[in-house]
Design a protein around this motif. Structure first.
Motif, PDB file in Angstrom:
ATOM      1  N   ASN A  71      -5.583  -4.334  -0.984  1.00 28.00           N
ATOM      2  CA  ASN A  71      -4.349  -4.160  -0.221  1.00 28.00           C
ATOM      3  C   ASN A  71      -4.174  -5.244   0.851  1.00 28.00           C
ATOM      4  O   ASN A  71      -3.049  -5.539   1.259  1.00 28.00           O
ATOM      5  N   LYS A 106      -2.520   4.491  -4.284  1.00 31.43           N
ATOM      6  CA  LYS A 106      -2.160   3.605  -3.180  1.00 31.43           C
ATOM      7  C   LYS A 106      -3.374   3.086  -2.420  1.00 31.43           C
ATOM      8  O   LYS A 106      -3.419   1.917  -2.019  1.00 31.43           O
ATOM      9  N   THR A 107      -4.345   3.958  -2.211  1.00 28.46           N
ATOM     10  CA  THR A 107      -5.534   3.550  -1.458  1.00 28.46           C
ATOM     11  C   THR A 107      -6.663   3.063  -2.354  1.00 28.46           C
ATOM     12  O   THR A 107      -7.695   2.610  -1.868  1.00 28.46           O
ATOM     13  N   ASN A 109       0.806  -1.217   0.000  1.00 25.21           N
ATOM     14  CA  ASN A 109       0.000   0.000   0.000  1.00 25.21           C
ATOM     15  C   ASN A 109       0.844   1.275   0.000  1.00 25.21           C
ATOM     16  O   ASN A 109       0.316   2.376   0.146  1.00 25.21           O
TER      17      ASN A 109
END
Length: 125
Positions: free
Chosen positions: A73, A52-53, A29
């Motif tokens: 993730n 990333k999220t 992540n």
């Protein structure tokens, strides 16, 4: 981070495939993730990216509305769902990891430090 792409294969035009890219090593992540492809005799090109999220996604115009990028993730995996496939989608597909923070650079190959080995997608007409 090490990346392992899978899910490629032979499919007829109009069909679907889902590619997966499993990551190991440093925190998954921490990376924006991208999918790129390279057709025979052509340069590698951007297909899709996800932050990333997972809050932001971006797509090449050629796949917008047909492909969907997502990530889990908890499973350290990024996916590329490909629908309504066309013969022009035939290529080796690569996943890649981008540890930067500039979302405006998600489409640039040079910003991705880590690459998977590629998985071949062949779409027959």
């Amino acid at each position: 981070v090490q990346l392992q792409a899978s899910g490629g294969g032979l499919v007829q035009a109009g069909g679907s495939l889902r590619l997966s890219c499993a990551a190991s090593g440093r925190s998954f992540n921490s990376y924006h993730m991208g999918w790129f492809r390279q057709a025979p005799g052509k340069e590698r090109e951007f297909v899709a990216a996800i932050t990333k999220t997972g809050g932001v996604t971006d797509y090449a115009d050629s796949v917008k509305g047909r492909f969907t990028i997502s990530r889990d993730n908890a499973k350290n995996t990024v996916y590329l769902q490909m629908n309504s496939l066309k013969p022009d989608d035939t290529a080796v597909y690569y996943c890649a990891a981008n540890g930067g923070s500039d979302l405006s650079q998600l489409r640039y190959l040079s910003k991705y430090a880590y690459w998977g080995q590629g998985t071949l997608v062949t779409v027959s007409s």
